[in-house]
Motif scaffolding. Structure first.
Motif, PDB file in Angstrom:
ATOM      1  N   LYS A  62       0.845  -1.193   0.000  1.00  0.00           N
ATOM      2  CA  LYS A  62       0.000   0.000   0.000  1.00  0.00           C
ATOM      3  C   LYS A  62       0.885   1.251   0.000  1.00  0.00           C
ATOM      4  O   LYS A  62       1.832   1.351   0.770  1.00  0.00           O
ATOM      5  N   HIS A  63       0.585   2.133  -0.891  1.00  0.00           N
ATOM      6  CA  HIS A  63       1.387   3.355  -0.950  1.00  0.00           C
ATOM      7  C   HIS A  63       0.558   4.482  -1.535  1.00  0.00           C
ATOM      8  O   HIS A  63      -0.529   4.244  -2.070  1.00  0.00           O
ATOM      9  N   ASN A  64       1.100   5.693  -1.453  1.00  0.00           N
ATOM     10  CA  ASN A  64       0.375   6.849  -1.980  1.00  0.00           C
ATOM     11  C   ASN A  64       1.182   7.590  -3.044  1.00  0.00           C
ATOM     12  O   ASN A  64       0.953   8.758  -3.303  1.00  0.00           O
ATOM     13  N   TYR A  65       2.152   6.879  -3.634  1.00  0.00           N
ATOM     14  CA  TYR A  65       2.969   7.548  -4.641  1.00  0.00           C
ATOM     15  C   TYR A  65       2.137   7.934  -5.849  1.00  0.00           C
ATOM     16  O   TYR A  65       1.276   7.186  -6.278  1.00  0.00           O
ATOM     17  N   THR A  66       2.427   9.108  -6.382  1.00  0.00           N
ATOM     18  CA  THR A  66       1.699   9.542  -7.569  1.00  0.00           C
ATOM     19  C   THR A  66       2.619   9.526  -8.789  1.00  0.00           C
ATOM     20  O   THR A  66       2.198   9.816  -9.898  1.00  0.00           O
ATOM     21  N   PRO A  90       1.919   4.324  -9.557  1.00  0.00           N
ATOM     22  CA  PRO A  90       0.735   4.884  -8.885  1.00  0.00           C
ATOM     23  C   PRO A  90      -0.472   3.962  -9.043  1.00  0.00           C
ATOM     24  O   PRO A  90      -0.678   3.394 -10.108  1.00  0.00           O
ATOM     25  N   ARG A  91      -1.205   3.803  -7.995  1.00  0.00           N
ATOM     26  CA  ARG A  91      -2.442   3.007  -7.985  1.00  0.00           C
ATOM     27  C   ARG A  91      -2.230   1.542  -8.335  1.00  0.00           C
ATOM     28  O   ARG A  91      -3.156   0.846  -8.673  1.00  0.00           O
ATOM     29  N   TYR A  93      -0.815  -1.901  -6.541  1.00  0.00           N
ATOM     30  CA  TYR A  93      -0.437  -2.306  -5.190  1.00  0.00           C
ATOM     31  C   TYR A  93       0.056  -3.742  -5.073  1.00  0.00           C
ATOM     32  O   TYR A  93       0.375  -4.189  -3.996  1.00  0.00           O
TER      33      TYR A  93
END
Ligand SMILES: [Zn+2]
Ligand SMILES: [Zn+2]
Length: 154
Positions: A62-66, A90-91, A93
């Motif tokens: 899980k991450h929030n990298y864009t 991004p998006r 996982y």
């Protein structure tokens, strides 16, 4: 002599059933893969798509990298200290959890043998079996079950 136009029969040919363990010869059109018995619905080979199956070879990260970033991860195999780089998108996982060397099941088994973890090999094989086939009706399986149940009663 005149043949009715609708009579465009597909040519039947000898085919070998591809169902695991069958191999029966039957006559079918060119796209037939299974003998009449194994064409029935209950023999359909299904891949399981439960979320935990994804985690046999992969991990959920899980991450929030864009933006795309490169991360260093540790191989999840017991006793392996290799690190490997993974591109994180991004998006997305789901990422590999083993180093490139151990993404091959055979190599993982070899490694576990070397460090003497036969128990983990068994575990891995069980997971692998579940992944490929749903419980197959095995010959004699019912007899065996009956015996077990009788044993329980006595
Ligand atoms: Zn068959
Ligand atoms: Zn490894």
């Amino acid at each position: 002599m005149q043949l009715p136009k609708s009579r465009r029969r597909q040519k039947l040919r000898e085919k070998k059933c591809l169902y695991p363990g069958c191999g029966k010869i039957f006559f079918g059109i060119h796209i037939s893969k299974y003998c009449p018995e194994h064409r029935q619905d209950r023999y359909r080979i299904r891949k399981r798509t439960k979320p935990e199956d994804v985690n046999i070879k992969n991990q959920t990260f899980k991450h929030n990298y864009t933006e795309v970033v490169t991360m260093v991860m540790n191989c999840a195999l017991e006793g392996c200290s290799h690190q490997f780089e993974v591109k994180i998108y991004p998006r997305q996982y789901i990422y590999p959890k083993y180093c490139p060397e151990h993404r091959n099941e055979y190599r993982r088994i070899r490694h576990l043998q070397l460090i003497g973890r036969e128990d983990l090999i068994e575990e891995m094989k069980r997971e692998g079996e579940n992944f490929e086939l749903e419980a197959l009706p095995e010959e004699g399986a019912e007899e065996g079950m009956g015996e077990e149940m009788m044993g329980d009663v006595a």
